[in-house]
Design a protein around this motif. Sequence first.
Motif, mmCIF file in Angstrom:
data_model
loop_
_atom_site.group_PDB
_atom_site.id
_atom_site.type_symbol
_atom_site.label_atom_id
_atom_site.label_comp_id
_atom_site.label_asym_id
_atom_site.label_seq_id
_atom_site.Cartn_x
_atom_site.Cartn_y
_atom_site.Cartn_z
ATOM 1 N N THR B 194 -0.281 -15.824 -22.449
ATOM 2 C CA THR B 194 0.454 -16.219 -23.911
ATOM 3 C C THR B 194 0.097 -15.881 -24.661
ATOM 4 N N GLN B 245 -11.058 -18.985 -16.867
ATOM 5 C CA GLN B 245 -10.568 -20.560 -16.395
ATOM 6 C C GLN B 245 -9.552 -20.426 -17.724
ATOM 7 N N SER B 246 -8.451 -20.186 -16.830
ATOM 8 C CA SER B 246 -7.145 -19.832 -17.665
ATOM 9 C C SER B 246 -7.130 -21.177 -18.246
ATOM 10 N N PHE B 248 -8.723 -22.096 -21.158
ATOM 11 C CA PHE B 248 -9.605 -22.397 -21.726
ATOM 12 C C PHE B 248 -10.493 -22.918 -23.002
ATOM 13 N N MET B 249 -10.714 -23.957 -23.456
ATOM 14 C CA MET B 249 -10.869 -23.718 -24.874
ATOM 15 C C MET B 249 -9.075 -23.198 -25.973
ATOM 16 N N ASP B 250 -8.081 -24.146 -24.897
ATOM 17 C CA ASP B 250 -6.904 -23.519 -25.401
ATOM 18 C C ASP B 250 -6.241 -21.786 -25.794
ATOM 19 N N GLU B 251 -6.989 -21.352 -26.933
ATOM 20 C CA GLU B 251 -6.866 -20.103 -26.632
ATOM 21 C C GLU B 251 -7.261 -19.385 -26.715
#
Lengths: 315, 419
Positions: B194, B245-246, B248-251
């Motif tokens: 994204t 880790q896809s 990770f921490m949202d963005e």
Amino acid sequence: MAVDPSAHDTTKAPNAPRWGLYGRLSVGQKRTIWAWTFLAVPILFYVIIRFYPTGNAMVLSFQDWNLLGARTWTGLDNYTRLFSDPVFWQVFRNTFAYLLLGTPISLVISFVIAYHLDQVRFMHGTIRALYFVPFMTSAVAMAWVWRWFYQDVPIGLFNNLLATVGIPQVRFLNSTTNALPSILAPAIWAGLGFQIIIFMAGLRAIPRTFYEAAKIDGVSTWTVLWEITLPLLRPTIVFIVVLSSIGFLRIFDHVFNMTSANPGGPLNSTKPLVLMIYQSAFSSFDMGYAAAQTVVLFVVLLIVSLIQLRLLKDR
Amino acid sequence: MHRSFRTPLAALATSAAALSLAPMAQAQEVTIQYWQYFFEARVTAMEQLIENFEAANPNINVEMTHFPLADYRTRTAIAVPAGEGPDVVQLFYGWLNDYIDEGLIQPLPADRFSADMIQSEFFPMVNAMERDGAYYALPTAVRSLALFYNERILEDAGIEVPTTLDELVAASIAATERDGAGNVTRVGLTTGMTAQDHHWFREVLIRQFGGEPYLDNYETVNYDTDAGRAALDFYVGLQTQGATQSGFMDEPQAAFRSGRAAFHIDGSFRIGALEGERGLRWGVAELPSGPDGAQSNYASYWVNAITSSAEGPEYEASVLFMEYLTSPEAMEIWLEVVGELPARVAVGMTDEIANDEVFGPFVRGLEYAHTTIFADESAQRQVLVDMIERIQLQGMPPAESLSVAAAAEQAILDSYFAD
């Protein structure tokens, strides 16, 4: 405003100025003219702001338009494309999942809270206000806070709690099965306050005498609930069901903000119809296709509302 | 008769003179409208450019209007066809096809913007602005991708800045930290289709694994191939090997900014946001090279174009303004104020900029950068987002997911180019 024929002669003032067509009208006719003059304002408003765009959208649904060029007629193309689009059917299912999960769950929770809150005297106003606060909070802000609650370790509140007690993390939003309920939860929570207030007003409106009579007859609490409270709350329940159904069918803010990087994702599992319309219109600039979806949403809302109005009539 | 005729005539003459006095005095004065989206540094830079331009051309006024990016595209799309829009407009390069098709922007005059000049003086990706031998728009600045790294994490873990994909994987794994339960608390490489990864995958990884992502001037998808599968295996492998880790921490950028990621691939537009971040020591390197040393990059840009509503003196003034906006001077100001890279090779590849610690890796990347010609960028990005999610969330084999994605993207291209 009704025209009273008897007013014609009795109220005609002998010295009334008789200029022009207007002067020759009876008082009743003048009243009618004035009534229509005032009514014209909201009517014009609705025609220009509501009906004209609605009609235009319906016309647009048979056209192809990218906002830049001319509109071209495509007949039923937008609709055939829509009904053969697997994403549309997924989105259609999602929309009804929001409706069919959201409405009953929020109804039951808000009734249970209102029912008990009604019997609480201690800090009644404060508790009621606390329940109402989420309703007044901006849906966007709330969606983002919940979005962060749902993240993985190290920033997600829920997963941090799970991790501290040694439970494996749960993928809330990044899952095709958990994401929709995870988004629905804050949406339900946000609407609870309003429903509780309405339920409490409904509960207060039930005459005390019915309960007193029941008490004298020694009826159990359950029977009172099933035989007195719920039947008499019927208009309140129907009102809340209609309102919250329309709300869940049009859900957008929560979904869009909680999945903004991948709107309606993962894999369209949370995408409601309104979000699909938004994307077709304002990210793909496929205005005709978006209009066709809008017409479908309109029809769905119409059918759901008609069914519910029918239920209201049976009362 | 004679008299009665003369009086009104005289009156008419005086009032006509009074009326025409204002336009007469400003006979050569022209006001042109300029639109761009609101981003503080861009607006500041443009104000400076307009001031310089007006000083050099005292008879031309430039009025700038800006909107939030969120509705910029919609508002220009409504205003320009209605003739209510600007004379010179800033557009994302990906929107240009639609504007050219509908005749809403005019080709740049060949005598002032010759194809030879543009091809020899600008970075090659501006070729996307050419249609039938004429250039329709030109950028002031361009953006490319590079590898951001967290210096502190690299020092702690004793890692060198990676220059190849293999080194990137090893370094990312080494930089990852986990808690007792195995949950990642510091990620090696941030990933997310994204964000910028869909560009990295399309124009960089596929090419580095020997492929050509599209054919026929981006009208035909060409990544459902061995090279595409190898690139996808590499990308999916980042997660399975523990290098990332896809989500990770949202963005991705949030993880890097908060110091919880060692590596982050992002565009030059991120520089400004990172510069103000307290406690973050970061550096930039060119994107890691592929298995056989191949380098690639993705460049994107906002362009300026003259709309069809500019005519006569406004058109002349717009051409002059376009010349200034694409001049070396304007590019230097833009680099300084906005931090975006000059679109002219001679300005960008000066020793000073090409060896700059921050801008250097981006500018060097421009030399081998490609620009995807999108039909519908968000829909095409979604195709790659879904491709990865089918693999990661539904367990679909990568090769199969790649084929589905290629078919889906081809369908988008077909329906777009069919009209």
